[in-house]
Design a protein around this motif. Sequence first.
Motif, PDB file in Angstrom:
ATOM      1  N   VAL A  75       0.821  -1.220   0.000  1.00  0.00           N
ATOM      2  CA  VAL A  75       0.000   0.000   0.000  1.00  0.00           C
ATOM      3  C   VAL A  75       0.853   1.267   0.000  1.00  0.00           C
ATOM      4  O   VAL A  75       0.341   2.371  -0.226  1.00  0.00           O
ATOM      5  CB  VAL A  75      -0.951   0.048   1.231  1.00  0.00           C
ATOM      6  N   GLU A  76       2.184   1.129   0.256  1.00  0.00           N
ATOM      7  CA  GLU A  76       2.982   2.313   0.588  1.00  0.00           C
ATOM      8  C   GLU A  76       3.165   3.316  -0.547  1.00  0.00           C
ATOM      9  O   GLU A  76       3.213   4.519  -0.304  1.00  0.00           O
ATOM     10  CB  GLU A  76       4.350   1.875   1.148  1.00  0.00           C
ATOM     11  N   HIS A  77       3.263   2.865  -1.795  1.00  0.00           N
ATOM     12  CA  HIS A  77       3.513   3.831  -2.874  1.00  0.00           C
ATOM     13  C   HIS A  77       2.252   4.631  -3.199  1.00  0.00           C
ATOM     14  O   HIS A  77       2.330   5.834  -3.453  1.00  0.00           O
ATOM     15  CB  HIS A  77       4.042   3.122  -4.122  1.00  0.00           C
ATOM     16  N   LEU A  78       1.089   3.987  -3.162  1.00  0.00           N
ATOM     17  CA  LEU A  78      -0.169   4.720  -3.351  1.00  0.00           C
ATOM     18  C   LEU A  78      -0.397   5.683  -2.190  1.00  0.00           C
ATOM     19  O   LEU A  78      -0.800   6.830  -2.383  1.00  0.00           O
ATOM     20  CB  LEU A  78      -1.346   3.753  -3.489  1.00  0.00           C
ATOM     21  N   ARG A 190      12.076   4.543  -8.275  1.00  0.00           N
ATOM     22  CA  ARG A 190      11.543   3.171  -8.235  1.00  0.00           C
ATOM     23  C   ARG A 190      12.099   2.353  -7.070  1.00  0.00           C
ATOM     24  O   ARG A 190      13.205   2.598  -6.583  1.00  0.00           O
ATOM     25  CB  ARG A 190      11.907   2.449  -9.535  1.00  0.00           C
ATOM     26  N   THR A 191      11.343   1.365  -6.696  1.00  0.00           N
ATOM     27  CA  THR A 191      11.812   0.394  -5.715  1.00  0.00           C
ATOM     28  C   THR A 191      13.000  -0.362  -6.312  1.00  0.00           C
ATOM     29  O   THR A 191      13.226  -0.319  -7.528  1.00  0.00           O
ATOM     30  CB  THR A 191      10.671  -0.569  -5.318  1.00  0.00           C
ATOM     31  N   PHE A 192      13.769  -1.034  -5.463  1.00  0.00           N
ATOM     32  CA  PHE A 192      14.956  -1.714  -5.988  1.00  0.00           C
ATOM     33  C   PHE A 192      15.185  -3.040  -5.269  1.00  0.00           C
ATOM     34  O   PHE A 192      14.656  -3.276  -4.178  1.00  0.00           O
ATOM     35  CB  PHE A 192      16.202  -0.819  -5.868  1.00  0.00           C
ATOM     36  N   ARG A 237      16.102   8.111  -2.749  1.00  0.00           N
ATOM     37  CA  ARG A 237      14.856   8.835  -3.027  1.00  0.00           C
ATOM     38  C   ARG A 237      13.656   7.897  -2.855  1.00  0.00           C
ATOM     39  O   ARG A 237      12.607   8.304  -2.345  1.00  0.00           O
ATOM     40  CB  ARG A 237      14.867   9.415  -4.451  1.00  0.00           C
ATOM     41  N   HIS A 238      13.823   6.636  -3.307  1.00  0.00           N
ATOM     42  CA  HIS A 238      12.711   5.701  -3.121  1.00  0.00           C
ATOM     43  C   HIS A 238      12.479   5.406  -1.638  1.00  0.00           C
ATOM     44  O   HIS A 238      11.330   5.267  -1.196  1.00  0.00           O
ATOM     45  CB  HIS A 238      12.912   4.398  -3.886  1.00  0.00           C
ATOM     46  N   LYS A 239      13.549   5.314  -0.859  1.00  0.00           N
ATOM     47  CA  LYS A 239      13.377   5.066   0.576  1.00  0.00           C
ATOM     48  C   LYS A 239      12.629   6.239   1.237  1.00  0.00           C
ATOM     49  O   LYS A 239      11.808   6.035   2.141  1.00  0.00           O
ATOM     50  CB  LYS A 239      14.740   4.864   1.252  1.00  0.00           C
ATOM     51  N   LEU A 241      10.427   8.107  -0.361  1.00  0.00           N
ATOM     52  CA  LEU A 241       9.048   7.906  -0.836  1.00  0.00           C
ATOM     53  C   LEU A 241       8.327   6.881   0.053  1.00  0.00           C
ATOM     54  O   LEU A 241       7.193   7.102   0.484  1.00  0.00           O
ATOM     55  CB  LEU A 241       9.110   7.435  -2.289  1.00  0.00           C
ATOM     56  N   ASP A 242       9.003   5.765   0.323  1.00  0.00           N
ATOM     57  CA  ASP A 242       8.413   4.741   1.205  1.00  0.00           C
ATOM     58  C   ASP A 242       8.066   5.328   2.574  1.00  0.00           C
ATOM     59  O   ASP A 242       7.014   5.025   3.145  1.00  0.00           O
ATOM     60  CB  ASP A 242       9.410   3.592   1.415  1.00  0.00           C
ATOM     61  N   ALA A 243       8.970   6.142   3.103  1.00  0.00           N
ATOM     62  CA  ALA A 243       8.740   6.720   4.436  1.00  0.00           C
ATOM     63  C   ALA A 243       7.515   7.627   4.411  1.00  0.00           C
ATOM     64  O   ALA A 243       6.701   7.615   5.347  1.00  0.00           O
ATOM     65  CB  ALA A 243       9.976   7.495   4.907  1.00  0.00           C
ATOM     66  N   GLY A 264      13.598   0.776   7.043  1.00  0.00           N
ATOM     67  CA  GLY A 264      12.669   0.304   6.022  1.00  0.00           C
ATOM     68  C   GLY A 264      11.269   0.257   6.610  1.00  0.00           C
ATOM     69  O   GLY A 264      10.984   0.895   7.626  1.00  0.00           O
ATOM     70  N   HIS A 265      10.409  -0.537   5.968  1.00  0.00           N
ATOM     71  CA  HIS A 265       9.003  -0.560   6.388  1.00  0.00           C
ATOM     72  C   HIS A 265       8.825  -0.975   7.849  1.00  0.00           C
ATOM     73  O   HIS A 265       7.977  -0.439   8.552  1.00  0.00           O
ATOM     74  CB  HIS A 265       8.214  -1.491   5.483  1.00  0.00           C
ATOM     75  N   ALA A 266       9.619  -1.935   8.319  1.00  0.00           N
ATOM     76  CA  ALA A 266       9.465  -2.407   9.705  1.00  0.00           C
ATOM     77  C   ALA A 266       9.785  -1.288  10.691  1.00  0.00           C
ATOM     78  O   ALA A 266       9.044  -1.057  11.660  1.00  0.00           O
ATOM     79  CB  ALA A 266      10.366  -3.617   9.958  1.00  0.00           C
TER      80      ALA A 266
HETATM   81 ZN   LIG Z   1       8.824   1.124  -1.927  1.00  0.00          ZN
END
Ligand SMILES: [Zn+2]
Length: 295
Positions: A75-78, A190-192, A237-239, A241-243, A264-266
């Motif tokens: 759900v994180e990018h949306l 983008r994610t990697f 930059r993607h990290k 975005l995730d945050a 990261g997500h955790a």
């Molecule tokens: Zn991501």
Amino acid sequence: MLQHTLAGPAVFAGVGVHSGRHVRVAIRPAPAGHGIVFVRGDLPGENRIPISADAVVRTQLNTEIGAGGVTVSTVEHLLAALSALSVDNAVIELDGPELPIMDGSAAPFIKLIDQAGRRTLDAPRRYIEILETIEVVHGDKRAALSPNVSARPGLEVDFEIAFASRAIGRQRITLRVDESSFRRELASARTFGFVHEVEALRARGLAQAGGLENAVVVDGDRVLNPEGLRFPDEFVRHKALDAVGDLYILGAPVSGRFEGRYAGHAMNNALVRELVARPDAWRERIFAADLAQAV
Ligand SMILES: [Zn+2]
């Protein structure tokens, strides 16, 4: 600042990166105070999953939310796109367990929301204003929220990563996240993933649809994508975005400074749970200056 929703539905489809499932999605307008709610239309019953720190049920590789045994993952990018475009209220209906990965960034979601349009609602946005620093630390990983340095409301992000691969190395980004900076600096990152990890994940039934069309793939010190990187420091930059997406799980915009180091997500979810558990460290706030502007 007033609350927003979409002017009309945004309908799209795509493949979930881990499940490999083709999923159809409709983001529909919702009234002020409704919040962001995911609905699994493919299952019997209501299956509503309102976003909240407690709704997060898994944070390995992506952020998965759930309620009553029903889940929606990645759900994180949306959520990052909805956060950056100040969309406070929406119903997100999908007919599968995972949001489409699209191109691995938030840019396709931004485009879809732009096409649907946004509508201003007659209710103020309620910010979570950070008053005291809270942090979570795990080994050398750290995630923290602290009061803004400036008096301007909004989210500041300071993220640092370090990888042995020379394709990544040490990268750091510091920026104020608003709609224009998100569009310009973060949305298309983008994610990697690493080739050796992708193989291990596939063996466990994950990353079924992961590939060069929806991720930056790193093999040793090389980026395998023939088109190369969208930014020299696309990874950090993607990290960031995730945050932004992982913070928006709180269901309200944060006014404060987020710091992430190797997080990261955790770690992001541990941080938002810590925030919820520490009501002394923040307050709900409406920003009058913003309100005057918006009216
Ligand atoms: Zn991501």
